[in-house]
Design a protein around this motif. Structure first.
Motif, PDB file in Angstrom:
ATOM      1  N   UNK A 181       0.812  -1.220   0.000  1.00  0.00           N
ATOM      2  CA  UNK A 181       0.000   0.000   0.000  1.00  0.00           C
ATOM      3  C   UNK A 181       0.844   1.269   0.000  1.00  0.00           C
ATOM      4  N   UNK A 182       2.112   1.155   0.352  1.00  0.00           N
ATOM      5  CA  UNK A 182       2.983   2.336   0.439  1.00  0.00           C
ATOM      6  C   UNK A 182       3.858   2.496  -0.805  1.00  0.00           C
ATOM      7  N   UNK A 183       4.389   1.404  -1.322  1.00  0.00           N
ATOM      8  CA  UNK A 183       5.369   1.453  -2.409  1.00  0.00           C
ATOM      9  C   UNK A 183       4.683   1.250  -3.758  1.00  0.00           C
ATOM     10  N   UNK A 184       4.840   2.198  -4.673  1.00  0.00           N
ATOM     11  CA  UNK A 184       4.291   2.000  -6.019  1.00  0.00           C
ATOM     12  C   UNK A 184       5.099   0.936  -6.770  1.00  0.00           C
ATOM     13  N   UNK A 185       4.402   0.070  -7.490  1.00  0.00           N
ATOM     14  CA  UNK A 185       5.047  -0.999  -8.231  1.00  0.00           C
ATOM     15  C   UNK A 185       5.207  -2.280  -7.431  1.00  0.00           C
ATOM     16  N   UNK A 186       4.678  -2.299  -6.226  1.00  0.00           N
ATOM     17  CA  UNK A 186       4.759  -3.459  -5.324  1.00  0.00           C
ATOM     18  C   UNK A 186       3.325  -3.891  -5.060  1.00  0.00           C
ATOM     19  N   UNK A 187       2.936  -5.059  -5.568  1.00  0.00           N
ATOM     20  CA  UNK A 187       1.537  -5.471  -5.512  1.00  0.00           C
ATOM     21  C   UNK A 187       1.348  -6.790  -4.776  1.00  0.00           C
ATOM     22  N   UNK A 198      10.826  -1.176  -1.709  1.00  0.00           N
ATOM     23  CA  UNK A 198      10.002  -2.150  -0.995  1.00  0.00           C
ATOM     24  C   UNK A 198      10.784  -2.921   0.043  1.00  0.00           C
ATOM     25  N   UNK A 199      12.037  -3.263  -0.258  1.00  0.00           N
ATOM     26  CA  UNK A 199      12.840  -4.001   0.723  1.00  0.00           C
ATOM     27  C   UNK A 199      13.146  -3.148   1.945  1.00  0.00           C
ATOM     28  N   UNK A 200      13.365  -1.866   1.748  1.00  0.00           N
ATOM     29  CA  UNK A 200      13.619  -0.966   2.877  1.00  0.00           C
ATOM     30  C   UNK A 200      12.357  -0.807   3.723  1.00  0.00           C
ATOM     31  N   UNK A 201      11.234  -0.536   3.064  1.00  0.00           N
ATOM     32  CA  UNK A 201       9.970  -0.361   3.789  1.00  0.00           C
ATOM     33  C   UNK A 201       9.565  -1.664   4.471  1.00  0.00           C
ATOM     34  N   UNK A 202       9.723  -2.791   3.777  1.00  0.00           N
ATOM     35  CA  UNK A 202       9.363  -4.085   4.347  1.00  0.00           C
ATOM     36  C   UNK A 202      10.201  -4.399   5.584  1.00  0.00           C
ATOM     37  N   UNK A 203      11.471  -4.096   5.538  1.00  0.00           N
ATOM     38  CA  UNK A 203      12.333  -4.344   6.697  1.00  0.00           C
ATOM     39  C   UNK A 203      11.890  -3.527   7.905  1.00  0.00           C
ATOM     40  N   UNK A 204      11.600  -2.266   7.678  1.00  0.00           N
ATOM     41  CA  UNK A 204      11.188  -1.393   8.777  1.00  0.00           C
ATOM     42  C   UNK A 204       9.841  -1.822   9.335  1.00  0.00           C
ATOM     43  N   UNK A 205       8.863  -2.021   8.453  1.00  0.00           N
ATOM     44  CA  UNK A 205       7.511  -2.366   8.891  1.00  0.00           C
ATOM     45  C   UNK A 205       7.474  -3.729   9.572  1.00  0.00           C
ATOM     46  N   UNK A 206       8.168  -4.727   9.005  1.00  0.00           N
ATOM     47  CA  UNK A 206       8.135  -6.053   9.625  1.00  0.00           C
ATOM     48  C   UNK A 206       8.866  -6.050  10.965  1.00  0.00           C
ATOM     49  N   UNK A 207       9.905  -5.250  11.102  1.00  0.00           N
ATOM     50  CA  UNK A 207      10.586  -5.142  12.400  1.00  0.00           C
ATOM     51  C   UNK A 207       9.656  -4.567  13.456  1.00  0.00           C
ATOM     52  N   UNK A 208       8.939  -3.530  13.092  1.00  0.00           N
ATOM     53  CA  UNK A 208       8.006  -2.910  14.040  1.00  0.00           C
ATOM     54  C   UNK A 208       6.879  -3.876  14.402  1.00  0.00           C
ATOM     55  N   UNK A 209       6.287  -4.509  13.399  1.00  0.00           N
ATOM     56  CA  UNK A 209       5.178  -5.437  13.651  1.00  0.00           C
ATOM     57  C   UNK A 209       5.632  -6.619  14.499  1.00  0.00           C
ATOM     58  N   UNK A 210       6.775  -7.220  14.144  1.00  0.00           N
ATOM     59  CA  UNK A 210       7.253  -8.376  14.903  1.00  0.00           C
ATOM     60  C   UNK A 210       7.656  -7.989  16.319  1.00  0.00           C
ATOM     61  N   UNK A 211       8.136  -6.773  16.520  1.00  0.00           N
ATOM     62  CA  UNK A 211       8.442  -6.312  17.871  1.00  0.00           C
ATOM     63  C   UNK A 211       7.167  -6.287  18.721  1.00  0.00           C
ATOM     64  N   UNK A 212       6.110  -5.689  18.187  1.00  0.00           N
ATOM     65  CA  UNK A 212       4.865  -5.612  18.942  1.00  0.00           C
ATOM     66  C   UNK A 212       4.214  -6.982  19.136  1.00  0.00           C
ATOM     67  N   UNK A 213       4.350  -7.860  18.151  1.00  0.00           N
ATOM     68  CA  UNK A 213       3.781  -9.196  18.304  1.00  0.00           C
ATOM     69  C   UNK A 213       4.546  -9.999  19.354  1.00  0.00           C
TER      70      UNK A 213
END
Length: 118
Positions: free
Chosen positions: A20-26, A99-114
Motif C-alpha cells: 500500500x505504500x510502495x508504487x510498483x509493489x503489488x 520495498x525491501x527498505x519499507x518491508x524491513x522497517x515495517x516487519x521489524x516494528x510489527x514483529x516487535x509488537x507481536x
C-alpha cells in the motif's frame, strides 16, 4: 511453532502494508501475502547467503550499503518464484529496492509488537 506462526503472519501483514505504500509493489490478497512470506523466507534462507558471500567484496567496499541491493535482489527473486496466480508482483528494481527498505522497517516494528504481546 507459535513463534514461527506469529512471525509468518507479521511478515504477511508487513507485505500488505508495504504494497500500500510502495508504487510498483503489488499483493493481491492476504493469502498471497502468506504465500509470499513463505517464499521470501525460503529465498532468505537459501539464496541470500550465497549472494552475500559472492558480493562480500562489494559490500565491504561500500561499508555495507550494498546489502540494500542484495535485499532488493532477494525480493525480486521471491517475486519471480511466487506463482503469478497468487498476485505477488514487483515491477522493477526501484520498487524492489524501496520495498525491501519499507518491508524491513515495517516487519521489524510489527514483529516487535507481536513479541511483546506473546
Amino acid at each position: 511453532m507459535k513463534h514461527f506462526l506469529v512471525t509468518w503472519i507479521g511478515t504477511a501483514i508487513a507485505l500488505i502494508i508495504t504494497a500500500n505504500v510502495v508504487p510498483g509493489f503489488f499483493i493481491k490478497s492476504f493469502v498471497a501475502a502468506l504465500v509470499a512470506a513463505i517464499v521470501i523466507g525460503l529465498v532468505n534462507a537459501i539464496v541470500r547467503p550465497i549472494l552475500g558471500i559472492l558480493a562480500f567484496p562489494v559490500t565491504l567496499i561500500t561499508f555495507g550499503l550494498f546489502s540494500f541491493v542484495l535485499n532488493a535482489i532477494a525480493l525480486m527473486i521471491a517475486s519471480a518464484l511466487t506463482p503469478a496466480s497468487y498476485g505477488f508482483i514487483i515491477n522493477g528494481f526501484g520498487a524492489a529496492f524501496l520495498g525491501s527498505i519499507v518491508l524491513s522497517i515495517v516487519s521489524s516494528i510489527i514483529n516487535y509488537f507481536l513479541r511483546v504481546i506473546e
